[in-house]
Design a protein around this motif. Sequence first.
Motif, short mmCIF file in Angstrom:
data_model
loop_
_atom_site.label_atom_id
_atom_site.label_comp_id
_atom_site.label_asym_id
_atom_site.label_seq_id
_atom_site.Cartn_x
_atom_site.Cartn_y
_atom_site.Cartn_z
N LEU A 86 0.88 -1.36 0.10
CA LEU A 86 -0.03 0.11 0.11
C LEU A 86 0.87 1.31 -0.03
O LEU A 86 1.81 1.37 0.53
N SER A 87 0.15 2.28 -0.48
CA SER A 87 1.23 3.79 -0.32
C SER A 87 1.03 3.98 0.87
O SER A 87 0.30 3.59 1.92
N GLU A 88 1.93 4.98 1.35
CA GLU A 88 2.22 5.43 2.46
C GLU A 88 0.95 6.03 3.30
O GLU A 88 0.52 6.16 4.34
N ALA A 89 0.36 7.02 2.02
CA ALA A 89 -0.65 7.81 2.35
C ALA A 89 -2.03 7.01 2.76
O ALA A 89 -2.63 7.22 3.72
N VAL A 90 -1.96 5.78 2.11
CA VAL A 90 -3.33 4.97 2.50
C VAL A 90 -3.10 4.23 3.89
O VAL A 90 -3.96 4.09 4.77
N LEU A 91 -1.87 3.76 4.06
CA LEU A 91 -1.29 3.14 5.24
C LEU A 91 -1.62 4.19 6.39
O LEU A 91 -2.38 3.65 7.56
N GLN A 92 -1.14 5.33 6.43
CA GLN A 92 -1.59 6.33 7.43
C GLN A 92 -3.09 6.45 7.75
O GLN A 92 -3.51 6.81 8.88
N VAL A 116 -4.38 5.01 -10.43
CA VAL A 116 -4.04 3.58 -9.59
C VAL A 116 -4.79 3.92 -8.28
O VAL A 116 -4.64 4.94 -7.67
N LEU A 117 -5.44 3.04 -7.77
CA LEU A 117 -6.35 2.98 -6.65
C LEU A 117 -6.38 1.71 -5.74
O LEU A 117 -5.50 0.83 -6.23
N TYR A 118 -6.38 1.79 -4.65
CA TYR A 118 -6.40 0.76 -3.75
C TYR A 118 -7.85 0.55 -2.96
O TYR A 118 -8.56 1.55 -2.45
N GLU A 119 -8.26 -0.74 -3.08
CA GLU A 119 -9.58 -1.14 -2.76
C GLU A 119 -9.16 -1.92 -1.35
O GLU A 119 -8.59 -2.97 -1.69
N VAL A 120 -9.70 -1.61 -0.34
CA VAL A 120 -9.35 -2.14 0.89
C VAL A 120 -10.81 -2.66 1.76
O VAL A 120 -11.60 -2.05 1.69
N ASP A 121 -10.90 -4.08 1.90
CA ASP A 121 -12.02 -4.59 2.62
C ASP A 121 -11.55 -4.70 4.06
O ASP A 121 -10.58 -5.33 4.40
N LEU A 122 -12.44 -4.01 4.98
CA LEU A 122 -12.19 -3.91 6.50
C LEU A 122 -13.41 -4.83 7.06
O LEU A 122 -14.43 -4.76 6.52
N SER A 123 -13.17 -5.30 8.13
CA SER A 123 -14.05 -6.07 8.95
C SER A 123 -14.05 -5.59 10.39
O SER A 123 -13.00 -5.34 11.25
N LYS A 124 -15.24 -5.42 10.95
CA LYS A 124 -15.62 -4.77 12.18
C LYS A 124 -17.02 -5.38 12.77
O LYS A 124 -18.16 -5.09 11.98
N TYR A 129 -16.56 -3.72 5.31
CA TYR A 129 -16.54 -2.40 4.60
C TYR A 129 -15.68 -2.45 3.55
O TYR A 129 -14.49 -2.98 3.60
N ASP A 130 -16.12 -1.91 2.29
CA ASP A 130 -15.25 -1.85 1.09
C ASP A 130 -14.96 -0.45 0.91
O ASP A 130 -15.85 0.22 0.54
N ILE A 131 -13.42 -0.21 0.95
CA ILE A 131 -13.34 1.25 1.14
C ILE A 131 -12.46 1.51 -0.17
O ILE A 131 -11.16 0.64 -0.33
N LEU A 132 -12.29 2.28 -1.08
CA LEU A 132 -11.75 2.64 -2.12
C LEU A 132 -11.06 4.02 -1.91
O LEU A 132 -11.34 5.14 -1.56
N PHE A 133 -9.48 3.96 -2.16
CA PHE A 133 -8.59 5.22 -1.96
C PHE A 133 -7.95 5.43 -3.15
O PHE A 133 -7.66 4.49 -4.02
N ASP A 134 -7.72 6.61 -3.29
CA ASP A 134 -6.46 7.01 -4.41
C ASP A 134 -5.35 6.95 -3.67
O ASP A 134 -4.93 6.58 -2.48
N THR A 135 -4.14 7.24 -4.36
CA THR A 135 -2.81 6.96 -4.13
C THR A 135 -2.20 8.00 -2.84
O THR A 135 -1.65 7.74 -2.03
N THR A 136 -3.22 9.31 -2.69
CA THR A 136 -3.00 10.04 -1.74
C THR A 136 -3.75 10.00 -0.49
O THR A 136 -3.62 10.36 0.60
N GLY A 137 -4.41 8.63 -0.31
CA GLY A 137 -5.01 8.35 0.82
C GLY A 137 -6.50 8.71 0.79
O GLY A 137 -7.42 8.68 1.88
N ARG A 138 -6.81 9.68 0.10
CA ARG A 138 -8.39 10.06 -0.06
C ARG A 138 -9.31 9.06 -0.34
O ARG A 138 -9.24 8.43 -1.12
N ILE A 139 -10.32 9.09 0.62
CA ILE A 139 -11.47 8.07 0.36
C ILE A 139 -12.30 8.41 -0.75
O ILE A 139 -12.92 9.21 -0.85
N LEU A 140 -12.45 7.66 -1.54
CA LEU A 140 -13.38 7.92 -2.91
C LEU A 140 -14.79 7.18 -2.86
O LEU A 140 -15.67 7.60 -3.29
N ARG A 141 -14.78 5.99 -2.04
CA ARG A 141 -15.98 5.33 -1.95
C ARG A 141 -15.89 4.61 -0.60
O ARG A 141 -14.70 4.10 -0.28
#
Length: 144
Positions: A86-92, A116-124, A129-141
Amino acid sequence: MIELRVKSIWKWLLICLVSCTADSVPDSVKRKFLEIEPSAYSIRWVNDGDIYKVYYKLKDKDKVTSYFDFDGNWMETETEIAVSELSEAVLQVLQVKFSEYEIVDIEIVNTSDGQVLYEVDLSKESKTYDILFDTTGRILRKKI
């Protein structure tokens, strides 16, 4: 003996189902895919409404999915990746806003328009939860 025959019949039906699905994909779409990913193997096609999905493996990646429209135009490719990719921004953002969530799955998404986007599936608490990030860490969805 009967159990062996039943297993053989199920195996034959599965092979037929997979090959029938692949046969329903136009040659132009298959050719376009092979131009993009000539080293793909374990290829499985699925017609999903108005798009074709192709699941496959590459030498160094076990889970890759590409999407094509009915005209054979490549739309995007999703490749499963590790947290370390993952990009550092998304990790942050994940560490600050989602530290209480468990990461289920991560994919890098390359789109036909060069994004280039990152799709991260999270569970709680039994919700995913399905979250889509751009490389700067901005949440798109964000969707449940």
